[in-house]
Motif scaffolding. Structure first.
Motif, PDB file in Angstrom:
ATOM      1  N   GLY A  39       0.916  -1.136   0.160  1.00  0.00           N
ATOM      2  CA  GLY A  39      -0.016   0.150  -0.068  1.00  0.00           C
ATOM      3  C   GLY A  39       0.884   1.283   0.146  1.00  0.00           C
ATOM      4  O   GLY A  39       1.835   1.281  -0.086  1.00  0.00           O
ATOM      5  N   ILE A  40      -0.100   2.310   0.226  1.00  0.00           N
ATOM      6  CA  ILE A  40       0.766   3.690   0.124  1.00  0.00           C
ATOM      7  C   ILE A  40       0.018   4.626   0.933  1.00  0.00           C
ATOM      8  O   ILE A  40      -1.239   4.679   1.513  1.00  0.00           O
ATOM      9  CB  ILE A  40       0.815   4.395  -1.400  1.00  0.00           C
ATOM     10  N   GLY A  41       0.851   5.658   1.489  1.00  0.00           N
ATOM     11  CA  GLY A  41       0.424   6.600   2.262  1.00  0.00           C
ATOM     12  C   GLY A  41       0.514   8.080   1.698  1.00  0.00           C
ATOM     13  O   GLY A  41       1.561   8.215   1.125  1.00  0.00           O
ATOM     14  N   PHE A  42      -0.205   8.845   1.448  1.00  0.00           N
ATOM     15  CA  PHE A  42      -0.251  10.088   0.684  1.00  0.00           C
ATOM     16  C   PHE A  42      -0.823  11.174   1.366  1.00  0.00           C
ATOM     17  O   PHE A  42      -1.785  11.134   2.041  1.00  0.00           O
ATOM     18  CB  PHE A  42      -0.223  10.010  -0.810  1.00  0.00           C
ATOM     19  N   ILE A  43      -0.467  12.421   1.001  1.00  0.00           N
ATOM     20  CA  ILE A  43      -1.252  13.688   1.223  1.00  0.00           C
ATOM     21  C   ILE A  43      -1.757  14.361   0.029  1.00  0.00           C
ATOM     22  O   ILE A  43      -0.863  14.517  -0.992  1.00  0.00           O
ATOM     23  CB  ILE A  43      -0.073  14.670   2.062  1.00  0.00           C
ATOM     24  N   CYS A  44      -2.976  14.696   0.034  1.00  0.00           N
ATOM     25  CA  CYS A  44      -3.756  15.381  -1.243  1.00  0.00           C
ATOM     26  C   CYS A  44      -4.565  16.605  -0.768  1.00  0.00           C
ATOM     27  O   CYS A  44      -5.204  16.486   0.450  1.00  0.00           O
ATOM     28  CB  CYS A  44      -4.341  14.326  -1.549  1.00  0.00           C
ATOM     29  N   GLU A  45      -4.429  17.580  -1.598  1.00  0.00           N
ATOM     30  CA  GLU A  45      -5.596  18.575  -1.345  1.00  0.00           C
ATOM     31  C   GLU A  45      -6.742  18.276  -1.727  1.00  0.00           C
ATOM     32  O   GLU A  45      -7.798  19.142  -1.099  1.00  0.00           O
ATOM     33  CB  GLU A  45      -5.080  19.858  -1.958  1.00  0.00           C
ATOM     34  N   ASN A  46      -7.201  17.421  -2.471  1.00  0.00           N
ATOM     35  CA  ASN A  46      -8.485  16.932  -2.853  1.00  0.00           C
ATOM     36  C   ASN A  46      -9.285  16.058  -1.853  1.00  0.00           C
ATOM     37  O   ASN A  46      -8.375  15.007  -1.576  1.00  0.00           O
ATOM     38  CB  ASN A  46      -8.441  16.333  -4.368  1.00  0.00           C
ATOM     39  N   GLU A  47     -10.350  16.046  -1.793  1.00  0.00           N
ATOM     40  CA  GLU A  47     -11.063  15.120  -0.890  1.00  0.00           C
ATOM     41  C   GLU A  47     -11.362  14.043  -1.615  1.00  0.00           C
ATOM     42  O   GLU A  47     -12.110  13.993  -2.616  1.00  0.00           O
ATOM     43  CB  GLU A  47     -12.289  15.768  -0.117  1.00  0.00           C
ATOM     44  N   LEU A  48     -11.065  12.702  -1.152  1.00  0.00           N
ATOM     45  CA  LEU A  48     -11.399  11.774  -1.818  1.00  0.00           C
ATOM     46  C   LEU A  48     -12.251  10.664  -1.274  1.00  0.00           C
ATOM     47  O   LEU A  48     -12.244  11.105  -0.142  1.00  0.00           O
ATOM     48  CB  LEU A  48      -9.869  10.959  -2.363  1.00  0.00           C
ATOM     49  N   ASN A  49     -12.839   9.746  -1.750  1.00  0.00           N
ATOM     50  CA  ASN A  49     -13.515   8.964  -1.143  1.00  0.00           C
ATOM     51  C   ASN A  49     -13.208   7.632  -0.554  1.00  0.00           C
ATOM     52  O   ASN A  49     -12.336   6.909  -1.380  1.00  0.00           O
ATOM     53  CB  ASN A  49     -14.917   8.610  -2.066  1.00  0.00           C
ATOM     54  N   ALA A  50     -13.299   7.133   0.719  1.00  0.00           N
ATOM     55  CA  ALA A  50     -13.052   6.096   1.178  1.00  0.00           C
ATOM     56  C   ALA A  50     -13.763   4.951   0.440  1.00  0.00           C
ATOM     57  O   ALA A  50     -14.819   4.944   0.014  1.00  0.00           O
ATOM     58  CB  ALA A  50     -13.344   5.793   2.785  1.00  0.00           C
ATOM     59  N   ASP A  51     -13.278   3.629   0.532  1.00  0.00           N
ATOM     60  CA  ASP A  51     -13.732   2.437  -0.229  1.00  0.00           C
ATOM     61  C   ASP A  51     -13.880   2.873  -1.630  1.00  0.00           C
ATOM     62  O   ASP A  51     -14.780   2.018  -2.322  1.00  0.00           O
ATOM     63  CB  ASP A  51     -14.874   2.065   0.389  1.00  0.00           C
ATOM     64  N   THR A  52     -13.053   3.792  -2.131  1.00  0.00           N
ATOM     65  CA  THR A  52     -13.070   3.970  -3.664  1.00  0.00           C
ATOM     66  C   THR A  52     -11.855   3.426  -4.384  1.00  0.00           C
ATOM     67  O   THR A  52     -10.812   3.659  -3.683  1.00  0.00           O
ATOM     68  CB  THR A  52     -13.568   5.296  -4.000  1.00  0.00           C
ATOM     69  N   VAL A  53     -11.980   2.878  -5.516  1.00  0.00           N
ATOM     70  CA  VAL A  53     -10.817   2.642  -6.180  1.00  0.00           C
ATOM     71  C   VAL A  53     -10.357   3.737  -7.207  1.00  0.00           C
ATOM     72  O   VAL A  53     -11.319   4.244  -7.903  1.00  0.00           O
ATOM     73  CB  VAL A  53     -11.145   1.175  -6.944  1.00  0.00           C
ATOM     74  N   TYR A  54      -9.110   3.897  -7.104  1.00  0.00           N
ATOM     75  CA  TYR A  54      -8.559   4.848  -8.163  1.00  0.00           C
ATOM     76  C   TYR A  54      -7.303   4.242  -8.963  1.00  0.00           C
ATOM     77  O   TYR A  54      -6.800   3.375  -8.504  1.00  0.00           O
ATOM     78  CB  TYR A  54      -7.890   6.098  -7.262  1.00  0.00           C
ATOM     79  N   GLU A  55      -7.070   4.735 -10.190  1.00  0.00           N
ATOM     80  CA  GLU A  55      -5.920   4.529 -11.028  1.00  0.00           C
ATOM     81  C   GLU A  55      -5.136   5.048 -10.559  1.00  0.00           C
ATOM     82  O   GLU A  55      -5.006   6.403 -10.258  1.00  0.00           O
ATOM     83  CB  GLU A  55      -6.351   4.710 -12.240  1.00  0.00           C
ATOM     84  N   ALA A  56      -3.815   4.506 -10.328  1.00  0.00           N
ATOM     85  CA  ALA A  56      -2.437   5.427  -9.668  1.00  0.00           C
ATOM     86  C   ALA A  56      -1.237   5.152 -10.780  1.00  0.00           C
ATOM     87  O   ALA A  56      -1.039   3.982 -11.227  1.00  0.00           O
ATOM     88  CB  ALA A  56      -2.080   4.915  -8.441  1.00  0.00           C
ATOM     89  N   TYR A  57      -0.540   6.114 -10.876  1.00  0.00           N
ATOM     90  CA  TYR A  57       0.843   6.308 -11.604  1.00  0.00           C
ATOM     91  C   TYR A  57       1.725   6.828 -10.541  1.00  0.00           C
ATOM     92  O   TYR A  57       1.700   7.774 -10.504  1.00  0.00           O
ATOM     93  CB  TYR A  57       0.750   7.019 -12.775  1.00  0.00           C
ATOM     94  N   LEU A  58       2.547   5.767 -10.219  1.00  0.00           N
ATOM     95  CA  LEU A  58       3.597   6.212  -9.169  1.00  0.00           C
ATOM     96  C   LEU A  58       5.057   6.270  -9.887  1.00  0.00           C
ATOM     97  O   LEU A  58       5.472   5.441 -10.371  1.00  0.00           O
ATOM     98  CB  LEU A  58       3.657   5.132  -7.984  1.00  0.00           C
ATOM     99  N   THR A  59       5.564   7.424  -9.584  1.00  0.00           N
ATOM    100  CA  THR A  59       6.879   7.661 -10.200  1.00  0.00           C
ATOM    101  C   THR A  59       7.879   7.365  -9.117  1.00  0.00           C
ATOM    102  O   THR A  59       7.730   8.018  -8.010  1.00  0.00           O
ATOM    103  CB  THR A  59       7.127   9.266 -10.444  1.00  0.00           C
ATOM    104  N   ILE A  60       8.742   6.413  -9.362  1.00  0.00           N
ATOM    105  CA  ILE A  60       9.493   5.925  -8.261  1.00  0.00           C
ATOM    106  C   ILE A  60      10.991   6.198  -8.852  1.00  0.00           C
ATOM    107  O   ILE A  60      11.353   7.171  -9.664  1.00  0.00           O
ATOM    108  CB  ILE A  60       9.531   4.211  -8.153  1.00  0.00           C
ATOM    109  N   TRP A  61      12.107   5.828  -7.975  1.00  0.00           N
ATOM    110  CA  TRP A  61      13.549   6.033  -8.200  1.00  0.00           C
ATOM    111  C   TRP A  61      13.879   5.699  -9.808  1.00  0.00           C
ATOM    112  O   TRP A  61      13.124   4.897 -10.426  1.00  0.00           O
ATOM    113  CB  TRP A  61      14.458   4.944  -7.477  1.00  0.00           C
ATOM    114  N   MET A  62      14.963   6.613 -10.285  1.00  0.00           N
ATOM    115  CA  MET A  62      15.190   6.542 -11.608  1.00  0.00           C
ATOM    116  C   MET A  62      14.014   6.929 -12.824  1.00  0.00           C
ATOM    117  O   MET A  62      14.321   6.416 -13.646  1.00  0.00           O
ATOM    118  CB  MET A  62      15.789   5.095 -11.853  1.00  0.00           C
TER     119      MET A  62
END
Length: 119
Positions: A39-62
């Motif tokens: 999983g992931i922990g993150f901070i966001c200014e937008n209010e998102l809904n619990a128990d909702t599925v989102y598509e994610a694109y995570l930029t990692i090292w390199m």
């Protein structure tokens, strides 16, 4: 408090862009606080809904990208403009999961080297 996570959490200095699967195509930037194989922990200014599925694109090292789906499982309001979210990955490929695990292993080795170098 007893640690109950199965996998160690890692901090990443990267950003994540998510899109809601309810038909909206808005991309929302977030600040990644920590990430693990599960999983992931993150901070966001937008209010998102619990128990909702989102598509994610995570930029990692390199500058590598991980594509996954995540479900919001925890929400904490930090202040008037920011929320702290916890989400679990529910659609991550095994290859991407292994990439996070390799990053975790590298982080552990760096921590051991820095502790050993201080002696």
């Amino acid at each position: 408090m007893e640690e109950r996570r199965k996998y160690r959490r890692m901090e990443l200095s990267s950003r994540l862009v998510i899109k809601s699967l309810n038909g909206a195509e808005e991309s929302v930037p977030i600040e990644v606080v920590n990430v693990s194989k599960n999983g992931i922990g993150f901070i966001c200014e937008n209010e998102l809904n619990a128990d909702t599925v989102y598509e994610a694109y995570l930029t990692i090292w390199m500058k590598e990208h991980i594509h996954a789906f995540m479900e919001i499982v925890r929400i904490e309001k930090l202040d008037e403009k920011r929320y702290h979210y916890g989400a679990i990955f529910i659609g991550m490929s095994e290859m991407d999961s292994m990439r996070i695990e390799v990053f975790d292993t590298m982080g552990k080795m760096e921590n051991q080297e820095s502790v050993g170098g201080e002696k």
